[in-house]
Design an enzyme around this catalytic site. Structure first.
Site, short mmCIF file in Angstrom:
data_model
loop_
_atom_site.label_atom_id
_atom_site.label_comp_id
_atom_site.label_asym_id
_atom_site.label_seq_id
_atom_site.Cartn_x
_atom_site.Cartn_y
_atom_site.Cartn_z
N PRO A 52 0.83 -1.21 0.00
CA PRO A 52 0.00 0.00 0.00
C PRO A 52 0.86 1.26 0.00
CG PRO A 52 -0.63 -1.50 1.79
CD PRO A 52 0.67 -2.00 1.24
N TYR A 53 0.21 2.35 -0.36
CA TYR A 53 0.83 3.67 -0.35
C TYR A 53 -0.09 4.59 0.43
CZ TYR A 53 2.21 8.28 -1.93
OH TYR A 53 2.60 9.60 -1.95
#
Lengths: 66, 66, 66, 66, 66, 66
Positions: E2-3
Site C-alpha cells: 500500500p501507499y
C-alpha cells in the site's frame, strides 16, 4: 484537519475493513498530533492490479507468479 | 499550467455539473493568478461513499444516520 | 466534504491570492454541487519551476526561452 | 523507493501498455537517479473523459469536436 | 504494497511524531488487511497554513481568530 | 494530456537529473500510448527523508543504519 489518502490494490477489501482503515487512520492523527477527528478526512483508492506496479512488474503478474 | 484535482463522493454528479466544475476551476486560476487556461488541467475523482471517511466514519454510515 | 488540490508553480503567489483560490474553489463546490463549505478542504501545492515540466521541458527552461 | 503516479484518460489502454508504462517509469528512476527498482511503486489512474478537463473543456467535448 | 499519503499543516510536528505516524499507518495496513509492511510506503506532506483552507478560509486566518 | 507525479526523497537530485526525469516520463507516454507531449505535465515532489517511510521506518533512520 488532516487529509489521509490510502491506496491499496482492489483485491476484495470489505466495507468493514475499509471502515476500520478510516477509523484507525483518524485515531492515529488524534493520538500522535492531537488533531481534531471531526475535520479529518480519509480517502481510500482501490487500484486494479493491472494498474499497480512494483519492481517494474504489475501486481497481476506478481500474483500469477505467486 | 496549473493542475487541479477535485475529489468528491460518487453521488450522482452529472456530466454537466462536472463540466461546470472544470470550467469554474479553470476560470478561477485565470482570474486570480492570470494562468493560461489552455494548459490548465482539471481532474475530478469520484470516490465511493464506502471509501470516504470524515470524523472516523464512512460517508455511507453518515448518510444512513441522516 | 470535497477535497481540492491545486498545484501551481512557485512564482510569487501572495497569501491574498492563495486565500482567494481557497475561497473560490470552496464556493465553486457550493454553487455547482451544493456541497457543505464547512467541511470542504483546499490544499495548494507550490512547486519549484525546476520540478514542473510540460512538453518535456522544465518551466525553468521555458521561462528563460519565454 | 520512488513513487510514480500516472494519470491518463480511460480510452482503452491495454494491460500490455500499462505494464510497459510501469516498466518504463521504473527503469527511468533507475537510469537517472540510480533508484532501487524493487521498492519503486508505479500507480496508473485511468480517468473518465467526462472527469478530465483541459482549457476549461472536458475531454469528452474535445473528442467530439475532433 | 500500500501507499499512504498523510497531509498535515506545517505546525511543528517533530521527527519523532512523524516516525510514529509512519509506524502507525504501516501497522494499520498490516492489522486490517494483512499487508506486507516491507513494501508499505508512507509519505507525509507538511503544508503551510497559508496554503490550507477549510470552510473557505486559510488555516492562517482560522488560527488568528482562535 | 497525461499527468505524471514523481515522488522521490530529497537527497540531492540536480536540476539536470530532474529535467531528464521530465523528458523521460513525457517520452514514455508518447512511445507507449501516442500521447501528445505538448500537453503532458510532469510534477516532481522531493520529500524530506524524515517524511518518507518504508517498512514502518523513516528513510532518515534507514540511511543511518546503512
Amino acid at each position: 484537519m488532516p487529509y489521509v489518502n490510502i491506496k491499496i490494490t482492489r483485491e476484495g477489501a470489505t466495507p468493514e475493513q475499509k471502515a476500520e482503515l478510516i477509523r484507525g487512520a483518524t485515531q492515529l492523527l488524534v493520538d500522535v498530533l492531537g488533531k481534531n477527528p471531526k475535520t479529518t478526512v480519509v480517502v481510500i483508492d482501490e487500484v486494479d492490479t493491472d494498474n499497480w506496479g512494483i519492481g517494474g512488474e504489475t501486481v497481476t503478474v506478481l500474483r500469477r507468479q505467486g
